[in-house]
Structure formats: structure tokens, C-alpha cells
Design an enzyme around this catalytic site. Structure first.
Site, PDB file in Angstrom:
ATOM      1  CB  SER A  33      49.296  36.049   3.835  1.00 38.41           C
ATOM      2  OG  SER A  33      50.548  36.422   4.039  1.00 38.41           O
TER       3      SER A  33
ATOM      4  CG  ASP B 143      46.520  41.680   4.254  1.00 43.44           C
ATOM      5  OD1 ASP B 143      46.833  40.843   5.151  1.00 43.44           O
ATOM      6  OD2 ASP B 143      47.292  42.052   3.420  1.00 43.44           O
ATOM      7  N   GLY B 144      44.971  41.541   7.620  1.00 45.62           N
ATOM      8  CA  GLY B 144      45.527  41.607   8.704  1.00 45.62           C
ATOM      9  C   GLY B 144      44.783  40.935   9.936  1.00 45.62           C
TER      10      GLY B 144
ATOM     11  CG  HIS C 231      48.164  38.067   0.382  1.00 46.01           C
ATOM     12  ND1 HIS C 231      47.380  39.161  -0.209  1.00 46.01           N
ATOM     13  CD2 HIS C 231      49.103  38.842   1.019  1.00 46.01           C
ATOM     14  CE1 HIS C 231      47.442  40.168   0.491  1.00 46.01           C
ATOM     15  NE2 HIS C 231      48.596  39.990   1.299  1.00 46.01           N
TER      16      HIS C 231
ATOM     17  CG  MET D 246      46.092  47.534   4.729  1.00 40.92           C
ATOM     18  SD  MET D 246      46.737  45.787   3.931  1.00 40.92           S
ATOM     19  CE  MET D 246      47.745  45.359   5.511  1.00 40.92           C
TER      20      MET D 246
ATOM     21  CG  ASP E 275      51.958  39.913   2.624  1.00 43.36           C
ATOM     22  OD1 ASP E 275      51.253  40.913   2.476  1.00 43.36           O
ATOM     23  OD2 ASP E 275      51.723  38.875   3.231  1.00 43.36           O
TER      24      ASP E 275
ATOM     25  CG  HIS F 263      49.739  43.549   0.014  1.00 39.54           C
ATOM     26  ND1 HIS F 263      49.372  43.206   1.482  1.00 39.54           N
ATOM     27  CD2 HIS F 263      49.534  44.961  -0.324  1.00 39.54           C
ATOM     28  CE1 HIS F 263      49.043  44.270   1.894  1.00 39.54           C
ATOM     29  NE2 HIS F 263      49.406  45.408   0.899  1.00 39.54           N
TER      30      HIS F 263
ATOM     31  CG  MET G 277      52.472  46.315   1.986  1.00 35.62           C
ATOM     32  SD  MET G 277      52.525  44.988   3.259  1.00 35.62           S
ATOM     33  CE  MET G 277      53.008  43.492   2.291  1.00 35.62           C
TER      34      MET G 277
ATOM     35  CG  MET H 282      56.795  43.835   3.135  1.00 31.74           C
ATOM     36  SD  MET H 282      56.618  43.910   4.990  1.00 31.74           S
ATOM     37  CE  MET H 282      55.042  42.834   5.364  1.00 31.74           C
TER      38      MET H 282
ATOM     39  CB  SER I  79      50.103  34.233  11.793  1.00 31.91           C
ATOM     40  OG  SER I  79      49.293  35.114  11.991  1.00 31.91           O
TER      41      SER I  79
HETATM   42  C1  DX5 Z   1      50.916  42.815   6.564  1.00 34.29           C
HETATM   43  C2  DX5 Z   1      50.535  41.839   5.480  1.00 34.29           C
HETATM   44  C3  DX5 Z   1      49.611  40.678   5.724  1.00 34.29           C
HETATM   45  C4  DX5 Z   1      49.682  39.788   7.036  1.00 34.29           C
HETATM   46  C5  DX5 Z   1      48.788  38.699   6.995  1.00 34.29           C
HETATM   47  O1  DX5 Z   1      51.930  43.587   6.579  1.00 34.29           O
HETATM   48  O2  DX5 Z   1      50.119  42.435   4.446  1.00 34.29           O
HETATM   49  O3  DX5 Z   1      48.996  40.185   4.411  1.00 34.29           O
HETATM   50  O4  DX5 Z   1      51.244  39.606   6.830  1.00 34.29           O
HETATM   51  O5  DX5 Z   1      49.217  37.872   8.150  1.00 34.29           O
HETATM   52  P1  DX5 Z   1      48.395  37.747   9.485  1.00 34.29           P
HETATM   53  O6  DX5 Z   1      47.411  36.954   9.095  1.00 34.29           O
HETATM   54  O7  DX5 Z   1      49.480  36.994  10.249  1.00 34.29           O
HETATM   55  O8  DX5 Z   1      48.038  39.029  10.094  1.00 34.29           O
HETATM   56 ZN    ZN Z   2      49.241  41.329   2.773  1.00 36.28          ZN
END
Ligand code: DX5
Ligand code: ZN
Length: 235
Positions: A10, A177-178, A35, A139, A37, A68, A70, A39, A200
Site C-alpha cells: 500500500s 487491510d490495516g 495497493h 478491514m 488507496d 481500494h 474508499m 479516498m 507503513s
Molecule cells: C486504510 C487503508 C490501508 C492502509 C494500510 O485506510 O485502506 O490500505 O493505509 O496501511 P497500514 O499498513 O499502515 O495500516
Molecule cells: Zn487500503
């Protein structure tokens, strides 16, 4: 049955000033997919990037891109992300659009559909769509930011969904995920996860990602072996 484990990098916590290089690091480090993300400031409070950025980083990697979404209206954007080079487009079951219509749009655009559910959403909500998607993304943080703590309380739901997928003999993969890191990947794997989304824990390191990817794969195996040993001792 549970398939092999893969690592999906990610880029949410990558250096956004050099995203092309960051995606190259995922490739070179042995990740299995990237991945993305997305938003929209509505479905979650945060804003990230749209199809223009996804298309810009596409040439920097040969890995599959998992996008992904969101966002509140995935139906309006599914095709645009498909055109931007997303191999798999994941939307949330909690979004405003009809999940069947979003799946239809992703498939019509020639891409693979995935469905995600938030930590507090009951497993029963996604059951009607399992036969139509290629990835179920469970999640383990509330979506919105990288670097949050893994929620172990989601594991019973993950196990329940794993059992349901196996019972019905479905071929979709289950992603987690997370908050996946060296301490939590074993739990996620043991509870039935296959596609481990790691943000991260990868991008907090500089340079070569290969040692971290290898350590994550080892941690999942090592934890599984330890747990099997412990349960054998108990019997
Ligand atoms: C959260 C995201 C994840 C997240 C993953 O909103 O969908 O993909 O950023 O990052 P880490 O591994 O830092 O939780
Ligand atoms: Zn994600």
C-alpha cells in the site's frame, strides 16, 4: 481452501513526491501487487488521489494494481480506474451504490471486482456478493489513514468469512487491510487471510524493501508453526 499468501504494497504512506520511484521499490522488493488507496473526503475524511495519478504511476510497475476505493460513489469511478490500469477494483459494501451494479461496471470494464467491509460491518452484509467477486477485503482498521493499529477483534469475523468461502467452495481470495506488520501478520494469516495489504510497515523503511517483505513472509510462517506446536501440546 486458503491459498498462498501474497504481499500487497500500500503506497498510502509512501513518499507522494516520488510515487513512481516508490512503486518501483514495491516491484524490486518482491511485493506481489500494489495497493492504491483512493479516498474522497466523504466516505472517509481524508483525500488522496484519483485516476490521473493512478495512470501516471502505472508504467513504473509490472505488478497487478489493486485499487481500494474508499469513496461514496464507486459506480461513477469504477470505469475510470479500470482505464487508468487497475487490474482489480475494490469498493466498499457500505458505499451508497448498489453493489451488484458496481460489480457489473467493473466487469464490463474488463477488470476484476473486489469488495471491502469495515471493521464494524457484519459478515452477513457481504455474503450475497461473494460469488461475484475475486477479492474480499476485510478491514482491520477504520479506513482513512495509514499507520493505525491492527484490530484483533476483527479476527472472529475473518475466520467466519474464511469458513463460509471454503464451505461454498468459492475461488475468491481474502485480503486483510490495516495495521499488518511483523507482529500481526501471523494472526491475519492464521485466521484465513491470503492477500496481506502492508503500508507503513513497508514504507517506513528506506531503500530496499526486500528484507522487510522477506521478514513478513517469515513472520507469517513462523507464527503459524508456533501456534500449531502450541495447539499440539494442548491435545
Ligand atoms: C486504510 C487503508 C490501508 C492502509 C494500510 O485506510 O485502506 O490500505 O493505509 O496501511 P497500514 O499498513 O499502515 O495500516
Ligand atoms: Zn487500503
Amino acid at each position: 481452501m486458503r491459498g498462498p499468501m501474497t504481499i500487497s504494497a500500500s503506497i498510502l504512506n509512501a513518499d507522494f513526491a516520488r510515487l513512481g520511484d516508490e512503486v518501483r521499490r514495491a516491484d524490486a522488493g518482491g511485493s506481489d501487487s500494489v495497493h492504491l488507496d483512493v479516498m474522497d473526503g466523504h466516505f472517509v475524511d481524508n483525500l488522496t488521489f484519483g485516476p490521473v495519478v493512478a495512470a501516471a504511476i502505472r508504467p513504473h510497475s509490472t505488478l497487478p494494481f489493486h485499487t481500494h476505493l474508499m469513496i461514496t460513489h464507486p459506480l461513477a469511478y469504477a470505469e475510470r480506474f479500470a482505464r487508468a490500469g487497475s487490474d482489480l477494483v475494490i469498493f466498499h459494501v457500505e458505499a451508497d451504490d448498489d453493489p451488484d451494479a458496481v460489480i457489473d461496471a467493473i466487469v464490463a470494464a474488463g477488470r476484476r471486482p473486489g469488495i471491502a467491509l469495515n471493521p464494524e460491518t457484519d459478515a452477513s452484509v457481504v455474503l450475497p456478493y461473494l460469488a461475484r467477486v475475486d477479492l474480499l477485503l476485510v478491514m482491520t482498521v477504520n479506513p482513512g489513514w495509514g499507520g493505525q493499529a491492527f484490530m484483533p477483534e476483527v479476527m472472529p469475523k475473518l475466520r467466519e468469512l474464511r469458513a463460509e468461502v471454503d464451505r461454498r467452495g468459492l475461488s475468491l481470495e481474502i485480503g486483510v487491510d490495516g495495521g499488518i506488520n511483523l507482529d500481526t501478520i501471523g494472526d491475519a494469516r492464521d485466521s484465513g487471510g491470503e492477500v496481506m495489504v502492508v503500508g507503513s510497515a513497508l514504507y517506513s523503511t528506506d531503500g530496499d524493501l526486500a528484507p522487510t517483505v522477506a521478514a513478513l513472509r517469515d513472520a507469517a510462517l513462523r507464527d503459524a508453526a508456533l501456534r500449531a506446536e502450541r495447539s499440539a501440546e494442548r491435545t
